[in-house]
Scaffold this active site. Sequence first.
Site, PDB file in Angstrom:
ATOM      1  N   ASN A  82      -5.512   8.689   2.175  1.00  0.00           N
ATOM      2  CA  ASN A  82      -6.808   8.211   2.661  1.00  0.00           C
ATOM      3  C   ASN A  82      -6.618   7.876   4.139  1.00  0.00           C
ATOM      4  O   ASN A  82      -6.046   6.846   4.475  1.00  0.00           O
ATOM      5  CB  ASN A  82      -7.213   6.964   1.854  1.00  0.00           C
ATOM      6  CG  ASN A  82      -8.461   6.300   2.405  1.00  0.00           C
ATOM      7  OD1 ASN A  82      -9.133   6.849   3.279  1.00  0.00           O
ATOM      8  ND2 ASN A  82      -8.764   5.112   1.895  1.00  0.00           N
ATOM      9  N   TRP A  83      -7.075   8.783   4.987  1.00  0.00           N
ATOM     10  CA  TRP A  83      -6.831   8.608   6.426  1.00  0.00           C
ATOM     11  C   TRP A  83      -7.731   7.533   7.021  1.00  0.00           C
ATOM     12  O   TRP A  83      -7.559   7.161   8.176  1.00  0.00           O
ATOM     13  CB  TRP A  83      -7.024   9.938   7.164  1.00  0.00           C
ATOM     14  CG  TRP A  83      -6.035  11.010   6.778  1.00  0.00           C
ATOM     15  CD1 TRP A  83      -5.069  10.931   5.804  1.00  0.00           C
ATOM     16  CD2 TRP A  83      -5.914  12.316   7.344  1.00  0.00           C
ATOM     17  NE1 TRP A  83      -4.368  12.111   5.740  1.00  0.00           N
ATOM     18  CE2 TRP A  83      -4.866  12.976   6.677  1.00  0.00           C
ATOM     19  CE3 TRP A  83      -6.608  13.010   8.355  1.00  0.00           C
ATOM     20  CZ2 TRP A  83      -4.477  14.288   6.987  1.00  0.00           C
ATOM     21  CZ3 TRP A  83      -6.225  14.312   8.659  1.00  0.00           C
ATOM     22  CH2 TRP A  83      -5.170  14.945   7.990  1.00  0.00           C
ATOM     23  N   LYS A  84      -8.718   7.083   6.270  1.00  0.00           N
ATOM     24  CA  LYS A  84      -9.668   6.057   6.738  1.00  0.00           C
ATOM     25  C   LYS A  84     -10.271   6.500   8.077  1.00  0.00           C
ATOM     26  O   LYS A  84     -10.472   7.693   8.293  1.00  0.00           O
ATOM     27  CB  LYS A  84      -8.976   4.694   6.810  1.00  0.00           C
ATOM     28  CG  LYS A  84      -8.332   4.313   5.461  1.00  0.00           C
ATOM     29  CD  LYS A  84      -7.907   2.890   5.375  1.00  0.00           C
ATOM     30  CE  LYS A  84      -7.299   2.633   4.003  1.00  0.00           C
ATOM     31  NZ  LYS A  84      -6.888   1.261   3.789  1.00  0.00           N
ATOM     32  N   HIS A 122     -14.044   2.509  -2.633  1.00  0.00           N
ATOM     33  CA  HIS A 122     -12.862   1.919  -2.004  1.00  0.00           C
ATOM     34  C   HIS A 122     -13.184   0.466  -1.647  1.00  0.00           C
ATOM     35  O   HIS A 122     -14.316   0.144  -1.297  1.00  0.00           O
ATOM     36  CB  HIS A 122     -12.485   2.718  -0.749  1.00  0.00           C
ATOM     37  CG  HIS A 122     -11.190   2.249  -0.165  1.00  0.00           C
ATOM     38  ND1 HIS A 122     -11.112   1.164   0.667  1.00  0.00           N
ATOM     39  CD2 HIS A 122      -9.921   2.697  -0.335  1.00  0.00           C
ATOM     40  CE1 HIS A 122      -9.842   0.956   0.992  1.00  0.00           C
ATOM     41  NE2 HIS A 122      -9.101   1.880   0.392  1.00  0.00           N
ATOM     42  N   GLU A 166     -12.710  -1.254   0.899  1.00  0.00           N
ATOM     43  CA  GLU A 166     -13.318  -1.473   2.226  1.00  0.00           C
ATOM     44  C   GLU A 166     -14.810  -1.182   2.184  1.00  0.00           C
ATOM     45  O   GLU A 166     -15.596  -1.819   2.868  1.00  0.00           O
ATOM     46  CB  GLU A 166     -12.581  -0.622   3.275  1.00  0.00           C
ATOM     47  CG  GLU A 166     -11.227  -1.242   3.597  1.00  0.00           C
ATOM     48  CD  GLU A 166     -10.119  -0.253   3.876  1.00  0.00           C
ATOM     49  OE1 GLU A 166     -10.396   0.903   4.217  1.00  0.00           O
ATOM     50  OE2 GLU A 166      -8.944  -0.669   3.734  1.00  0.00           O
ATOM     51  N   GLU A 224      -6.413  -0.568  -6.806  1.00  0.00           N
ATOM     52  CA  GLU A 224      -5.971  -0.999  -5.482  1.00  0.00           C
ATOM     53  C   GLU A 224      -6.231  -2.498  -5.335  1.00  0.00           C
ATOM     54  O   GLU A 224      -7.358  -2.901  -4.998  1.00  0.00           O
ATOM     55  CB  GLU A 224      -6.738  -0.249  -4.396  1.00  0.00           C
ATOM     56  CG  GLU A 224      -6.525   1.245  -4.428  1.00  0.00           C
ATOM     57  CD  GLU A 224      -6.710   1.855  -3.052  1.00  0.00           C
ATOM     58  OE1 GLU A 224      -5.780   2.493  -2.563  1.00  0.00           O
ATOM     59  OE2 GLU A 224      -7.789   1.673  -2.456  1.00  0.00           O
ATOM     60  N   GLY A 260      -3.115  -2.462   3.203  1.00  0.00           N
ATOM     61  CA  GLY A 260      -2.882  -2.597   4.638  1.00  0.00           C
ATOM     62  C   GLY A 260      -2.164  -3.878   5.026  1.00  0.00           C
ATOM     63  O   GLY A 260      -2.090  -4.226   6.196  1.00  0.00           O
ATOM     64  N   SER A 278      -0.307  -0.509   0.180  1.00  0.00           N
ATOM     65  CA  SER A 278       1.009  -0.595   0.830  1.00  0.00           C
ATOM     66  C   SER A 278       2.082   0.257   0.151  1.00  0.00           C
ATOM     67  O   SER A 278       3.246  -0.137   0.081  1.00  0.00           O
ATOM     68  CB  SER A 278       1.462  -2.057   0.951  1.00  0.00           C
ATOM     69  OG  SER A 278       0.560  -2.778   1.779  1.00  0.00           O
ATOM     70  N   GLY A 289      -2.873   4.724   2.296  1.00  0.00           N
ATOM     71  CA  GLY A 289      -3.566   4.577   3.574  1.00  0.00           C
ATOM     72  C   GLY A 289      -2.602   4.815   4.716  1.00  0.00           C
ATOM     73  O   GLY A 289      -2.309   5.952   5.090  1.00  0.00           O
ATOM     74  N   GLY A 290      -2.066   3.721   5.252  1.00  0.00           N
ATOM     75  CA  GLY A 290      -1.220   3.774   6.457  1.00  0.00           C
ATOM     76  C   GLY A 290      -0.143   4.854   6.428  1.00  0.00           C
ATOM     77  O   GLY A 290      -0.001   5.625   7.382  1.00  0.00           O
TER      78      GLY A 290
HETATM   79  P1  PGA Z   1      -2.570   1.141   2.571  1.00  0.00           P
HETATM   80  O1  PGA Z   1      -4.051   1.515   2.107  1.00  0.00           O
HETATM   81  O2  PGA Z   1      -1.646   2.158   1.976  1.00  0.00           O
HETATM   82  O3  PGA Z   1      -2.614   1.209   4.085  1.00  0.00           O
HETATM   83  O4  PGA Z   1      -2.287  -0.229   2.061  1.00  0.00           O
HETATM   84  C1  PGA Z   1      -4.304   1.947   0.805  1.00  0.00           C
HETATM   85  C2  PGA Z   1      -5.764   2.277   0.623  1.00  0.00           C
HETATM   86  O5  PGA Z   1      -6.607   1.535   1.122  1.00  0.00           O
HETATM   87  O6  PGA Z   1      -6.122   3.300  -0.013  1.00  0.00           O
END
Ligand code: PGA
Length: 254
Positions: free
Chosen positions: A9-11, A95, A97, A167, A173, A213, A234-235
């Site tokens: 997930n590149w956000k 998600h 967010e 999640e 994050g 994470s 994500g990251g």
């Molecule tokens: P993260 O994000 O790996 O940066 O913690 C995960 C996500 O939000 O899908």
Amino acid sequence: MRTPLIAGNWKMNTDSNSAAALASEIAKRAGEVQDAELLVCPPNVYLTLVRDAIGDASVALGAQNMYHEANGAFTGEISAAMLCDLGLQYVILGHSERRHILGESDSDVNKKALAALAAGLVPVVCVGEQLADREAGKTAEVIRGQFDGSLAGITAEQIQSVVLAYEPVWAIGTGKVATPEQAEEVHADLRKQLTERYNSEIAESVRILYGGSVKPDNAAELLGQPNVDGALIGGASLKADDFLAIATAGAAVG
Ligand code: PGA
């Protein structure tokens, strides 16, 4: 047997050059990963260039969100049909967010999931508790509520085309990863809910990803849990090396 799904997930990250470079690198090295499926979810504006960079490599393409209506006066939104038109296979829905920053409810997620399925997209439906929920001992209750609300009206046939993602919001994050035991406990409960609502055969066929994470050094342990069928990253998905290392670890234990 559930094939692990390793989803990036590149956000709201990358630009056109870095998105194309990241996708090309993942596509070039996708053959290093056996026995796991790779998925990248770039920002919408880069979907076409990422699709072209992937070419015919074994890397699926997904969006990070969509709207439930098919078309019309919905300024700024995009539909499932538009994503299918570009050749996408997946869409992340609900998600945390989007739930917590942009105010999406279970009912919004549910409408989107039904629209995605009707269009032939695989929805990756996210659930997860906040830190206060966990500290109050309400994790199972919150996840069950999100499961019921987000998956309302989804038939036994449709659920087999759904991917779930657990999640924990406090792990996204933050570098604070859930322990493998914490992840497995929620994943096993999600599978139990699938069994209760559908049946055990169907429950066994649905992939449940862990996100929050995930890094190369914790992936094998998390993905080695019996009910963890992949990762939503994500990251670490923004670096081809890390993304592919997680995928390799997932495939080895999957
Ligand atoms: P993260 O994000 O790996 O940066 O913690 C995960 C996500 O939000 O899908």
